[in-house]
Each structure stands twice: as structure tokens, then as C-alpha cells.
Design a protein around this motif. Structure first.
Motif, PDB file in Angstrom:
ATOM      1  N   TYR A 267       7.841   1.296  56.728  1.00 45.11           N
ATOM      2  CA  TYR A 267       6.840   1.352  55.662  1.00 45.11           C
ATOM      3  C   TYR A 267       7.295   0.544  54.447  1.00 45.11           C
ATOM      4  CZ  TYR A 267       9.665   5.584  54.548  1.00 45.11           C
ATOM      5  OH  TYR A 267      10.675   6.481  54.310  1.00 45.11           O
ATOM      6  N   MET A 268       6.298   0.002  53.746  1.00 49.54           N
ATOM      7  CA  MET A 268       6.520  -0.925  52.640  1.00 49.54           C
ATOM      8  C   MET A 268       5.537  -0.628  51.515  1.00 49.54           C
ATOM      9  SD  MET A 268       6.947  -4.406  54.914  1.00 49.54           S
ATOM     10  CE  MET A 268       5.631  -3.927  56.027  1.00 49.54           C
ATOM     11  N   PRO A 269       5.743  -1.222  50.350  1.00 51.62           N
ATOM     12  CA  PRO A 269       4.773  -1.024  49.270  1.00 51.62           C
ATOM     13  C   PRO A 269       3.379  -1.480  49.703  1.00 51.62           C
ATOM     14  CG  PRO A 269       6.770  -2.036  48.415  1.00 51.62           C
ATOM     15  CD  PRO A 269       6.905  -2.019  49.899  1.00 51.62           C
TER      16      PRO A 269
ATOM     17  N   PHE B   2      14.236   8.816  66.129  1.00 48.02           N
ATOM     18  CA  PHE B   2      13.110   9.734  65.941  1.00 48.02           C
ATOM     19  C   PHE B   2      12.606   9.712  64.496  1.00 48.02           C
ATOM     20  CE2 PHE B   2      16.010  11.309  69.194  1.00 48.02           C
ATOM     21  CZ  PHE B   2      15.156  11.399  70.286  1.00 48.02           C
ATOM     22  N   ALA B   3      12.923   8.636  63.779  1.00 46.50           N
ATOM     23  CA  ALA B   3      12.557   8.562  62.360  1.00 46.50           C
ATOM     24  C   ALA B   3      11.793   7.278  62.067  1.00 46.50           C
ATOM     25  CB  ALA B   3      13.821   8.634  61.498  1.00 46.50           C
ATOM     26  N   THR B   4      11.176   7.251  60.899  1.00 47.36           N
ATOM     27  CA  THR B   4      10.587   6.024  60.359  1.00 47.36           C
ATOM     28  C   THR B   4      11.399   5.645  59.125  1.00 47.36           C
ATOM     29  OG1 THR B   4       9.018   7.323  59.055  1.00 47.36           O
ATOM     30  CG2 THR B   4       8.282   6.535  61.218  1.00 47.36           C
ATOM     31  N   PHE B   5      11.269   4.385  58.703  1.00 47.73           N
ATOM     32  CA  PHE B   5      12.167   3.897  57.667  1.00 47.73           C
ATOM     33  C   PHE B   5      11.440   3.045  56.639  1.00 47.73           C
ATOM     34  CE2 PHE B   5      14.336   4.288  61.696  1.00 47.73           C
ATOM     35  CZ  PHE B   5      15.446   5.048  61.376  1.00 47.73           C
ATOM     36  N   PRO B   6      11.904   3.106  55.379  1.00 43.76           N
ATOM     37  CA  PRO B   6      11.428   2.118  54.409  1.00 43.76           C
ATOM     38  C   PRO B   6      12.085   0.775  54.716  1.00 43.76           C
ATOM     39  CG  PRO B   6      13.131   3.488  53.431  1.00 43.76           C
ATOM     40  CD  PRO B   6      12.851   4.065  54.788  1.00 43.76           C
ATOM     41  N   TYR B   7      11.433  -0.287  54.330  1.00 41.48           N
ATOM     42  CA  TYR B   7      12.007  -1.619  54.557  1.00 41.48           C
ATOM     43  C   TYR B   7      13.375  -1.684  53.899  1.00 41.48           C
ATOM     44  CZ  TYR B   7      11.819  -6.605  55.622  1.00 41.48           C
ATOM     45  OH  TYR B   7      12.050  -7.847  56.160  1.00 41.48           O
TER      46      TYR B   7
ATOM     47  N   SER C 276       7.504   7.168  48.280  1.00 46.10           N
ATOM     48  CA  SER C 276       6.516   8.157  48.727  1.00 46.10           C
ATOM     49  C   SER C 276       5.115   7.552  48.810  1.00 46.10           C
ATOM     50  CB  SER C 276       6.509   9.360  47.781  1.00 46.10           C
ATOM     51  OG  SER C 276       6.171   8.965  46.455  1.00 46.10           O
ATOM     52  N   GLN C 277       4.904   6.434  48.132  1.00 45.87           N
ATOM     53  CA  GLN C 277       3.592   5.777  48.142  1.00 45.87           C
ATOM     54  C   GLN C 277       3.545   4.581  49.092  1.00 45.87           C
ATOM     55  OE1 GLN C 277       2.416   4.818  44.111  1.00 45.87           O
ATOM     56  NE2 GLN C 277       3.014   6.838  43.332  1.00 45.87           N
TER      57      GLN C 277
END
Length: 553
Positions: free
Chosen positions: A426-428, A31-36, A412-413
Motif C-alpha cells: 500500500y502507498m499514499p 501473511f501480511a501486507t506492507f507499506p512501500y 493508515s490512509q
């Protein structure tokens, strides 16, 4: 006196609680999203190659067995080769780990309340924050499954089913070895030590020969079909250099200079065993107690060694906490005559465990906590001078000045990509925009499936997103870390291909702070024989590496 029915109900409640802890916390990542994730490129490509039918050591070489990639490859088959499928695979791995740990404690006749608290420690300290599959974790999970079957063998009456348990224990110990040599080898030594005591106690001298026989048979079944290919790649056979991670000075430095938790647990275990050791002969005959002691000491020894042979990331070996806690909690609660099965005692124990391991879930709570109690605003000094018109306040948040000139992009960006392979990751922004430019390059659009690509970056899912056909060959490395995943012979082969302009497109990740994570020598060749047309940030934290795009001149 507690009636039989109420005792059964209490045990059932603990069983339900354990299942909820193991399964419930394992499902959270869905149920989450993740940074690479750093290094997840390796998990993806191995699983992708297996899921598309490629054969290890025939179509690609790797310096270990392929046991780690079996479950991720299965999930790629079921859900597709998206990065998020790896997270789903890890959910299953965490559930398997939790129930295997529980099964071991159950066979050791650990009281239900102590077992439940120990399961809570295991999940919080070892499973909950492991959202991504990694071989240094999977090797221990296979070991836990093997130990669960081994304890069922040692604590069950003799029979054919008992031999099946021994065979299954050998299977998962082999898979542990076939995932990572060091962790698997330590798992094998631990199993042999437990079987040796069991053989002496039960005067059952065939246990170890049977176990080793099953292990050899399983190894032959797995390895024999691979010997016609480049199976020697596992050992870097036939090409220098060879270097060992077994340095006495490294073990001494890590164990004596650090390892505070392991040494602390060892001290407490010795103290808890003092009454039993005074009557050692009687204690030796208590099979369950002896097995529990040997297991706990063996796990601590394994953790001490594993942190040296598998030194990155630094928390590879923290599986020992739950075993030590279970042993100490069982011993001291018996010595102090504390019934942790009582509601108040169990609740107090659970709250203390949650406080002890609050760091694993605090980062999620902190997001809400920071909104309610925002930290005081501070201003960093610039060249030793306060900001104009503001007091120069020094606090725990700004007492160190950041002199790193590397421009970091905080998570956060970071943003999401529209490519299905990177769903929920999500990624830069630079990375996402760079991938979009890459997919719109003329050479990619014109050649399509026939394009020849060398992708020496962490963005391995581009093979599916672009798509392009991965190179194969028994001497082709699964990943490009020089001296780890590939060696000089492979570097020479890539060098020749670059000089001959074999590739239409080359993606190279330049990470100057990592020692030949992608071979520096090949970058020099690319500068001479190819033309760089683009550059963007690699999806690392901090963002201190770049991806360079090269085409034929």
C-alpha cells in the motif's frame, strides 16, 4: 542422573524448538501486507535486470558486486517480478541466517538450552523485522554461512570433506565481499584471525594458504567473465571524485561517543574471562573456548566498524547481540552452575529474552492493546492557547509541538494499487492515483513498448507495469544517487540526453531533504528542456518527496 535416552529427547526438543523459531517467525511476512519500503526500488531493479538475463557491468553498472541480487533474482524467476517476491526472498534469507547461526553455536558445543535461547535472541534482534532484502543485511548472512562452514572445517577430523567445507567457507566469504566491500572485507579478516589461531593450535600451517587459494580461485571464476565489460565501475575506476569512508575521527566519534551496547558487552566478556585469563596457557589450549572467545570479540569489533562504513540505516550492525548473548549466557551459567536445560530455568530465560526484545513485536500487539486500553484524548495547543472550551492538558503524547509544515499522509490512509507488480503493497493515495494517470497518458498508450523512459524515482516496478524497456550499457547506473550509485560521467551523459530530447517520458523524484538522492542538476535541465505535466507524492515515510512527470515540449 539423567539417562541417555532422556538426554537425547531433551536435545531433540531443543532442536525442534530452534527450527520452529527460525522457520515460524521467518514465515510471518507471508501473511501480511506492507507499506512501500524506502529504498526497496534498488532491490527490485537489480533483481529484475538479472532475472531478465542482463549481465552486470555489461548492461548496467553498480558500485559493488552483484551477490546481493542473486537470491531476489531467483525468486523473480520463480514467482514473477512483483514487489512481494522480494518479501518471499527475504523469508529464505532469514531462514538461512538462523540455521547458519545455529550451526556455528553447535560447532562451538554450546549447551542446547543456551543455544536455543541464543537463536531466539538472534531471530528477534536481527531477522524478524527484516521483511525486505537489503545488501547491508545480506552481506552479514553470507558471512554467517561462511563462518558455519569454517567452523565445521576447524572442528572436524581431517579429510576431503573437510577441505570441501573450507572451499565452501571461501565461497560464501567471497559472496559477502561481492555483496558489500566493507562488511565482506571485515568477514574475511575475522575468518583469517580464526584460521590463524586454529593453525597455531593444530600446527596446521596450510589452512590459511588453502583458504586464500580457494578464495582467489572463486574470485577469478566470478570476476574473469566480467573484465571484458565495465567492471571498473565497482571501484568508480577512471573518474573522479573518490572519497573514503575510512576517517579516524568518524570511528572515534561513533565508538567512543556511542556504541553503548558493544562496550557493555565487552565489559561483561572481560569480567567473565577473568578466571580463565588467570591461567591463560591452559585456556589457550581449550580450542573450542578460544574459538568462541575470538569469534565473539571479532563480531563486536566488526559491528563497531560496520556502523561507521555502512551508516544507514542506523541498525545495520545489530547482528552482534546474539553472539554476545550466547557467549555470556554460556560463561555465566557455567560460573553460576545454572542448568538452563531445566524446564523452569529455561522458561524463565525465554520470558526474559522476550521481555528484552519485546520492541520487535510490540507494534503488532499494540494495535490490539490500544483498542482495549485507548490512550487518553489530548488536545494540542495552537500558538500557545488551548482549544476553546477544553482544558490545556500536557502529556507525553503532546508536550512537543509539531512545527513541520510538510503535509504528511499517515500510513493508515495509504491504499493498494491494482497493478500486479505492487500486489499487497500500500502507498499514499496520491501515488496510486498518479500511477493510474501515468499509465493512461497518451504518450504511454500510443508508443507502448517502444516508449523511451527515464525513471529516476523509487517506483522502479513501473518498468514491468507499464511496461517499458530499461536502458542498458556498461556505464548505465543501476541507481541514480550521485556520488554513490552514479558519478559525474554518468550525470553528464544524462544531461546530454535530456538536452537532446532523447526520452519520451521522464519521471523525476524530487527529495529536497536527501543530498542528490536523484541528481538536483538534472532536475534543472528538465525544467529547461522538458515540460512538466503532472506531479504526485512519492511513496516515502514521511511523504516529503514528490514525483514529477515530464514529456517532450
Amino acid at each position: 542422573m539423567t539417562s541417555g535416552s532422556s538426554l537425547y529427547q531433551k536435545r531433540s526438543l531443543f532442536t525442534v524448538a530452534e527450527s520452529l523459531i527460525i522457520i515460524g517467525l521467518a514465515l510471518v511476512p507471508l501473511f501480511a501486507t506492507f507499506p512501500y519500503r524506502v529504498n526497496i526500488f534498488l532491490s527490485w531493479e537489480g533483481a529484475y535486470r538479472l532475472s531478465t538475463g542482463q549481465v552486470p557491468y555489461k548492461d548496467f553498472g553498480l558500485p559493488l558486486g552483484y551477490g546481493f541480487w542473486i537470491i531476489p533474482a531467483l525468486f523473480f524467476k520463480l514467482f514473477g517480478p512483483q514487489l512481494i517476491s522480494l518479501v518471499k526472498a527475504q523469508v529464505l534469507i532469514n531462514i538461512i541466517a538462523g540455521f547458519s547461526f545455529r550451526a556455528i553455536l553447535k560447532r562451538l558445543e554450546v549447551a542446547p538450552a543456551v543455544r536455543t535461547l541464543s537463536v531466539l535472541v538472534f531471530v528477534l534482534s536481527y531477522s524478524f523485522f527484516n521483511f525486505w532484502p537489503w545488501y547491508n543485511h545480506t552481506v552479514i548472512v553470507y558471512e554467517l554461512v561462511g563462518l558455519a562452514f569454517l567452523f565445521r572445517f576447524m572442528t572436524s577430523p581431517k579429510g576431503r570433506v573437510r577441505l570441501l567445507d573450507l572451499a565452501l567457507a571461501a565461497l560464501f566469504v567471497f559472496l559477502s565481499i561481492f555483496t558489500k566491500q566493507d562488511g565482506g572485507g571485515l568477514a574475511l579478516l575475522l575468518c583469517l584471525a580464526l584460521l590463524l589461531y586454529n593453525s597455531i593450535h593444530d600446527k596446521s600451517w596450510w589452512d590459511i594458504p588453502l583458504f586464500l587459494g580457494f578464495l582467489l580461485l572463486i574470485a577469478v571464476i566470478f570476476i574473469a567473465p566480467l573484465t571484458r565489460y565495465g567492471f571498473g565501475y565497482w571501484f568508480n575506476h577512471g573518474q573522479p571524485p573518490h572519497n573514503s569512508r575510512l576517517a579516524v575521527s568518524d570511528f572515534a566519534e561513533e565508538i567512543l561517543g556511542a556504541s553503548q551496547w558493544i562496550k557493555f558487552y565487552l565489559l561483561l566478556i572481560v569480567l567473565s574471562l577473568v578466571p580463565a585469563l588467570r591461567q591463560f596457557r591452559a585456556f589457550w589450549q581449550q580450542k573450542t573456548a578460544m574459538l568462541f572467545t575470538l569469534l565473539t570479540l571479532g563480531i563486536l569489533a566488526e559491528a563497531a566498524l560496520f556502523q561507521v562504513t555502512s551508516y544507514t540505516p542506523p541498525d545495520n550492525n545489530i547482528f552482534f547481540h546474539a553472539f554476545a548473548f550466547a557467549f555470556l549466557c554460556a560463561r555465566f551459567s557455567a560460573i553460576q552452575q545454572i542448568d538452563l536445560g531445566q524446564r523452569k530455568a529455561f522458561t524463565a530465560g525465554a520470558l526474559l529474552v522476550l521481555l528484552w526484545w519485546s520492541g520487535t513485536f510490540w507494534k503488532y500487539i499494540d494495535r490490539v492493546f490500544a483498542r482495549i486500553f485507548p490512550p487518553a484524548a489530548t488536545t494540542e495547543s495552537v500558538a500557545g492557547h488551548p482549544a476553546p472550551g477544553e482544558e490545556n492538558v500536557v502529556s507525553r503524547r503532546n508536550f512537543m509541538l509539531n512545527t513541520d509544515t510538510t503535509h504528511d499522509v499517515p500510513t493508515s490512509q495509504w491504499i493498494f494499487s491494482s497493478l500486479p507488480a505492487f500486489e499487497k503493497i500500500y502507498m499514499p493515495p496520491s501515488t496510486v492515483e498518479g500511477m493510474e494517470r501515468l499509465l493512461n497518458m497518451p504518450v504511454v498508450k500510443e508508443k507502448q513498448d517502444s516508449i523511451k523512459v527515464l525513471n529516476m524515482t523509487e517506483l522502479t516496478p513501473l518498468a514491468h507495469a507499464m511496461p517499458f524497456k530499461l536502458e542498458t550499457g556498461q556505464d548505465y547506473p543501476l541507481w541514480y544517487h550521485l556520488g554513490v550509485g552514479m558519478f559525474n560521467r554518468q550525470l553528464d551523459a544524462f544531461t546530454q540526453k535530456v538536452r537532446q530530447h532523447h526520452y519520451d517520458l521522464v519521471l523525476y523524484e524530487y527529495a529536497p531533504g536527501l543530498n542528490n538522492f536523484f541528481p538536483f542538476a538534472l532536475r534543472n535541465e528538465l525544467k529547461q528542456h522538458y515540460r512538466q505535466v503532472d506531479q504526485f507524492l512519492a511513496p516515502r515515510r514521511p511523504t516529503n518527496a514528490t514525483i514529477e512527470v515530464y514529456v517532450r515540449p
